[in-house]
Design an enzyme around this catalytic site. Structure first.
Site, PDB file in Angstrom:
ATOM      1  N   ASP A 223      17.892   2.084  33.798  1.00  0.00           N
ATOM      2  CA  ASP A 223      19.348   2.138  33.708  1.00  0.00           C
ATOM      3  C   ASP A 223      19.798   3.256  32.775  1.00  0.00           C
ATOM      4  OD1 ASP A 223      22.048   0.922  34.212  1.00  0.00           O
ATOM      5  OD2 ASP A 223      21.964   0.674  32.044  1.00  0.00           O
ATOM      6  N   HIS A 224      19.112   3.412  31.660  1.00  0.00           N
ATOM      7  CA  HIS A 224      19.497   4.437  30.691  1.00  0.00           C
ATOM      8  C   HIS A 224      19.089   5.836  31.137  1.00  0.00           C
ATOM      9  CE1 HIS A 224      20.195   1.617  27.004  1.00  0.00           C
ATOM     10  NE2 HIS A 224      20.785   1.191  28.106  1.00  0.00           N
ATOM     11  N   ASP A 225      18.332   5.917  32.213  1.00  0.00           N
ATOM     12  CA  ASP A 225      18.038   7.211  32.832  1.00  0.00           C
ATOM     13  C   ASP A 225      19.132   7.608  33.819  1.00  0.00           C
ATOM     14  OD1 ASP A 225      16.760   9.528  33.660  1.00  0.00           O
ATOM     15  OD2 ASP A 225      15.192   8.512  34.782  1.00  0.00           O
ATOM     16  N   THR A 299      22.894  12.490  34.243  1.00  0.00           N
ATOM     17  CA  THR A 299      22.587  12.899  35.607  1.00  0.00           C
ATOM     18  C   THR A 299      22.304  11.647  36.429  1.00  0.00           C
ATOM     19  OG1 THR A 299      20.170  13.028  35.450  1.00  0.00           O
ATOM     20  CG2 THR A 299      21.424  14.912  34.610  1.00  0.00           C
ATOM     21  N   PHE A 301      20.104  11.484  38.695  1.00  0.00           N
ATOM     22  CA  PHE A 301      18.731  11.556  39.191  1.00  0.00           C
ATOM     23  C   PHE A 301      17.764  10.823  38.260  1.00  0.00           C
ATOM     24  CE2 PHE A 301      20.992  15.420  40.527  1.00  0.00           C
ATOM     25  CZ  PHE A 301      20.975  15.214  41.895  1.00  0.00           C
ATOM     26  N   ASP A 303      15.183  11.421  36.380  1.00  0.00           N
ATOM     27  CA  ASP A 303      14.591  12.648  35.857  1.00  0.00           C
ATOM     28  C   ASP A 303      14.158  12.536  34.402  1.00  0.00           C
ATOM     29  OD1 ASP A 303      17.081  12.409  34.759  1.00  0.00           O
ATOM     30  OD2 ASP A 303      17.859  14.333  35.449  1.00  0.00           O
ATOM     31  N   SER A 305      15.994  11.670  31.928  1.00  0.00           N
ATOM     32  CA  SER A 305      17.030  12.232  31.060  1.00  0.00           C
ATOM     33  C   SER A 305      17.147  11.460  29.753  1.00  0.00           C
ATOM     34  CB  SER A 305      18.381  12.260  31.782  1.00  0.00           C
ATOM     35  OG  SER A 305      18.824  10.947  32.080  1.00  0.00           O
ATOM     36  N   GLU A 373      19.344   0.950  20.165  1.00  0.00           N
ATOM     37  CA  GLU A 373      20.168  -0.240  20.403  1.00  0.00           C
ATOM     38  C   GLU A 373      19.384  -1.523  20.136  1.00  0.00           C
ATOM     39  OE1 GLU A 373      22.557  -0.402  24.083  1.00  0.00           O
ATOM     40  OE2 GLU A 373      21.414  -2.204  24.546  1.00  0.00           O
ATOM     41  N   HIS A 466      20.513  -8.429  32.274  1.00  0.00           N
ATOM     42  CA  HIS A 466      20.940  -9.156  31.073  1.00  0.00           C
ATOM     43  C   HIS A 466      20.513 -10.618  31.123  1.00  0.00           C
ATOM     44  CE1 HIS A 466      24.396  -6.008  30.556  1.00  0.00           C
ATOM     45  NE2 HIS A 466      23.209  -5.536  30.227  1.00  0.00           N
TER      46      HIS A 466
END
Length: 710
Positions: A223-225, A299, A301, A303, A305, A373, A466
């Site tokens: 999700d964080h990507d 992004t 994608f 990838d 990130s 987090e 969650h």
């Protein structure tokens, strides 16, 4: 002859009309410019004031949960610019609409092109010039699609699969105006829904007998990507976030979550949970819709990130540019038993220091601002940092002629493949179960016509995770037995808790917990742990926590999400109208009655809640609606990515064969002191059964990269 005599008069009339039209156009343009200039001053001041206040608040001895959340959700760099411009657009549009009857500013309609130009809607993301010979992804995601270079890039609007639904058709969320109904029924307060539907006692928690804690954590990594929608700021310097927080005054971009009568939080947290609306961007030509569209700061994608960032300035800050080896920067102050840790952020003080001022350990710096987090997320980021540097060093050994830039890009490309392979080979099959092939058929190659953008609804669909978060996190020793004096920690004590990594054992005990402990089971009667539902971002007894379930529901409305049945129809599923029909869909009459009593109609059930309420598909961990929404999104992410690892030309055939040997267990073996790992890390494992020595786990063979010329 009469025609000739009349011609001068006709020309004179036309000239006068043209002059009048020109004068009107000039007046309109001037009015638009004046309005935009006034709004810019107001919004810019509000943004600056808000940032200054957050810095001051974080320096206080007792910051609130709002301050911690505000730090986490703040926009930075190009994202902040895009959101600020979007806010100027919307406020200017509202002012001009009010002025139209008085000044006839735009005649038949507002000149949206002129407004966009004056606001500067093209400035945050200028026209992209692509180097078609570049074999690597851009950091921003631009130029992936050669026909539409901006498709899937950072700081663009989330895609809409169904039109937005706002109370006023433009930006106000349903539930904003007291007494106003939706489909004939008032919407329930999110906290009331949370209390009645999602609550259960922690001691009644049901753990998943077939999914390890890594299953939960990998979902958050992915999700964080893919997506992040930071909060916007208050649009007026006369209305502050402090007023929203302390006085619960709804207005501007403050949309507080009110506590219902009898809620225990009324005694400790006042009347509400403060809630700030998500950042949004300018609409784009041809302006078919002016409804508010939320930003995706990342992004679209897969990838990695979250490792490398989605903005060039951050990407450079994360690198060790003084090294010729293409390395990522590591922490120069502390280490984990000789192994590198992430660098610290340079913001003082950071929330992690505030949580434990005695330890004084800052938050970590990574490609995604949410890396600290919670402690398992920070642990995962640490593994990825180490793996990049391991790959870069090995590639340098094989190819001493490569410079630092090529080593960085090749290691980055392999890291992207690692995320893609583990997600599609190991994670999605046990998430979507028997529905996998229906929604994600075998790969057929890159399709330029596929839109890979993350959809607005996906940002809610993927929040199913969650419900998989357990109430505690375990730390285990080399024999997978309880580690240290506090081997099991309640989740709420692990938010912004980097000091546990730096000064209390490092990441190895936490990684073992990911591999050997179970995820929580998503169950209709026991949905969300109280650690998230009552104690989100509550690190100690002096700071009172948020309710993640209520936030998710309020965020659905903030984003203008259509209701449950609209999405059921989108997926070709039945749309229940009565209690009996909803009971049949949910296979749970008690839950159906709760939802009907709260919402009045299934049409109004917020998409996140309706989707997670459905019974799980066979051998999966989500219901039919979520398999549809998640399956479609992941297929688009894969098929619309020119740099997907299986797309011919991205890697050679021998490289692809080698990449398939990558696994999370191997990632652990190569980057920790752990030498016993499970063969299948996504299923719960009881040591020593199903555990093997690292020598039995296949390694990524990098020899196919030796002297490869791209």
């Amino acid at each position: 002859m009469k025609v000739l005599l009349r011609l001068p008069a006709l020309l004179a009339s036309l000239t006068l009309l043209q002059m009048a039209a020109s004068t009107r156009n000039a007046t309109r343009t001037a009015t638009i410019r004046e309005t935009v200039d006034e709004v810019k001053v107001q919004v810019n001041k509000a943004f600056l004031d808000s940032r200054d206040r957050l810095k001051t608040d974080m320096s206080n001895l007792a910051p609130t949960v709002r301050h911690l959340s505000g730090y986490l959700k703040q926009a930075k760099g190009r994202t902040r610019t895009a959101i600020r411009v979007g806010q100027v657009w919307e406020q200017s549009l509202k002012r001009l609409r009010r002025m139209v009857p008085l000044t006839n500013v735009t005649g038949q309609g507002l000149d949206l092109t002129s407004l966009s130009w004056e606001v500067g809607c093209g400035h945050p993301a200028p026209t992209v010039t692509c180097n078609i010979s570049n074999p690597y992804r851009t950091i921003t995601g631009d130029c992936n699609n050669r026909k539409n270079p901006e498709l899937g890039s950072a700081n663009r609007a989330l895609a809409r699969w169904l039109p937005a639904e706002y109370e006023d058709g433009l930006s106000l969320p349903f539930g904003w105006t007291p007494g106003k109904t939706r489909n004939g029924f008032p919407l329930p307060q999110p906290r009331d829904v949370s209390n009645q539907v999602l609550d259960y006692l922690n001691e009644e928690e049901i753990l998943d007998q077939n999914r390890s804690l890594l299953f939960m954590q990998w979902g958050q990594i992915v999700d964080h990507d893919l997506d992040f929608a930071p909060e916007t700021e208050m649009g007026s310097d006369n209305y502050s976030k402090a007023q929203c927080d302390e006085l619960c005054i709804q207005g501007d971009n403050c949309f507080p979550i009110m506590f219902p009568k009898g809620d225990p939080k009324l005694k400790t947290q006042g009347k509400c949970l403060p809630f700030f609306r998500a950042g949004f961007v300018c609409p784009t030509s041809p302006y078919q819709s002016l409804a508010r569209e939320q930003i995706n700061a990342l992004t679209s994608f897969m990838d990695a990130s979250m490792v490398y960032g989605s903005e060039p300035s951050l990407a450079n800050r994360l690198r060790n540019l003084s090294s010729p080896l293409g390395l990522m920067a590591v922490n120069e102050e502390v280490s984990d038993h000789g192994r590198p840790l992430l660098p610290f952020v340079n913001v003082k003080p950071s929330p992690c220091e505030v949580i434990n001022r005695t330890a004084g350990v800052p938050c970590f710096l990574a490609g995604d601002s949410r890396a600290s987090e919670q402690i398992l997320l920070a642990t995962s980021h640490t593994l990825f940092l180490r793996e990049h540097n391991r790959l870069a060093r090995e590639l340098s050994r094989l190819n001493p002629q490569w410079d630092g830039e090529k080593l960085y890009q090749e290691a980055r490309r392999i890291m992207g493949a690692l995320i893609q392979i583990i997600t599609f080979r190991d994670y999605l099959p046990i998430l979507l179960g028997d529905e996998l092939q229906k929604w994600i058929p075998p790969y057929q190659g890159y399709k330029e016509t596929v839109d890979p953008r993350i959809s607005n609804v996906f940002t809610f669909a993927f929040r199913f995770g969650h419900l998989e978060v357990p109430s505690t996190v375990s730390r285990l020793d080399e024999n997978y037995q309880p580690w240290g004096s506090e081997p099991e920690l309640p989740l709420h004590k692990l938010f912004f808790n980097t000091w546990r990594v730096v000064k209390d054992g490092g990441i190895d005990p936490l990684v073992r917990g990911l591999l050997a402990k179970k995820a929580k089971l998503a169950h209709q009667d026991k949905m969300m742990t109280g650690e998230l539902r009552n104690m989100l971002f509550q690190p100690n007894h002096t700071v009172h926590g948020f309710d993640l379930a209520a936030i998710n529901i309020q965020r659905c409305r903030d984003h203008g999400q259509p209701g449950y049945n609209s999405w059921r129809a989108f997926c070709g599923l039945s749309q229940p109208k009565t209690l009996e029909e909803l009971s049949a869909v949910l296979r749970n009459e008690v839950l159906a009655k709760k939802l009907m009593d709260l919402y009045g109609t299934p049409d109004n059930i917020d998409i996140w809640l309706g989707a997670i309420a459905e019974p799980l598909v066979r051998r999966g961990r989500v219901g039919p609606l979520l398999t549809c929404l998640l399956g479609q999104q992941f297929q688009r992410i894969r098929d619309g990515d020119r740099f997907w690892w299986e797309n011919p030309g991205v890697f050679t055939e021998k490289q692809r064969d080698s990449l398939q040997k990558m696994s999370f267990s191997r990632l652990v073996c190569d980057n920790t002191g752990i030498n016993k790992v499970p063969l299948n890390p996504f299923q719960p494992n009881s040591y020593p059964h199903s555990f093997v020595d690292c020598s039995a786990i296949e390694k990524l063979d990098l020899t196919p990269w030796a002297s490869v010329k791209k």
